[in-house]
Design an enzyme around this catalytic site. Structure first.
Site, PDB file in Angstrom:
ATOM      1  CB  SER A  62      -0.881   0.012   1.252  1.00  0.00           C
ATOM      2  OG  SER A  62      -1.535   1.253   1.396  1.00  0.00           O
ATOM      3  CE1 TYR A  75      -3.450  -1.943   5.430  1.00  0.00           C
ATOM      4  CE2 TYR A  75      -2.982   0.259   4.596  1.00  0.00           C
ATOM      5  CZ  TYR A  75      -3.297  -1.061   4.377  1.00  0.00           C
ATOM      6  OH  TYR A  75      -3.454  -1.509   3.090  1.00  0.00           O
TER       7      TYR A  75
END
Length: 173
Positions: A62, A75
């Site tokens: 990501s 995250y």
């Protein structure tokens, strides 16, 4: 024939949550690291003996690995940790002729993204589109094509890399 393993961490582990510093719980921290680090580690470890020379592993990362955004430190930390681990893993398997790379997309128009975003979802998606030079966010077929490329012989010299599939305006590196 080579084998490609495309790993998508977090798809079945539940909804990611925005957790600003001060609100991060040990349970949510552990869940994210278990899903995104432990799960990938042991999947790669089990897949390697089944892979032939010339094979590749593409792990979905990501853009949060370099720019997690507000409330996404855990995250983003898991995605940055994956990058470090992949760079070590390619040294561990030196000579096996197996490549491991990370494909890190920016926002992609998926139900998963829509489920993650807080209300008003449509306004947030429009804001992302407005900030993007092409006037839209990524499409799943574009990410799939990047995976196909990283899995192909055309990417034979790409190993241990984190490749970003996004528009640079949405990240800061």
């Amino acid at each position: 024939m080579s084998i490609t393993v495309h790993l998508l961490p977090g798809l079945t582990a539940g909804k990611r949550e925005i957790e600003p510093l001060g609100q991060i719980t040990p349970e949510k921290f552990d869940l994210q690291f278990t899903t995104n680090i432990r799960g990938i580690t042991f999947t790669v470890q089990k897949a390697l003996p089944l892979m032939k020379p010339g094979s590749s592993i593409v792990i979905t990362g990501s853009t949060a690995s370099i720019n997690p955004g507000e409330g996404l430190s855990v995250y983003g930390g898991t995605k940055a940790a994956l990058r470090a681990m992949v760079r070590s893993w390619i040294l561990d398997i030196k000579g096996a002729d197996i490549r491991i790379n990370i494909l890190s997309p920016g926002p992609v128009d998926t139900q998963s993204l829509r489920d993650f975003l807080p209300e008003p979802v449509d306004a947030i998606l429009q804001s992302l589109r407005d900030r993007s030079p092409p006037g839209r966010i990524g499409r799943t077929e574009e990410i799939a094509k990047a995976v196909v490329f990283l899995s192909s012989d055309a990417a034979a010299y790409i190993n241990g890399a984190e490749i970003f599939a996004d528009v640079v305006l949405l990240r800061s590196d």
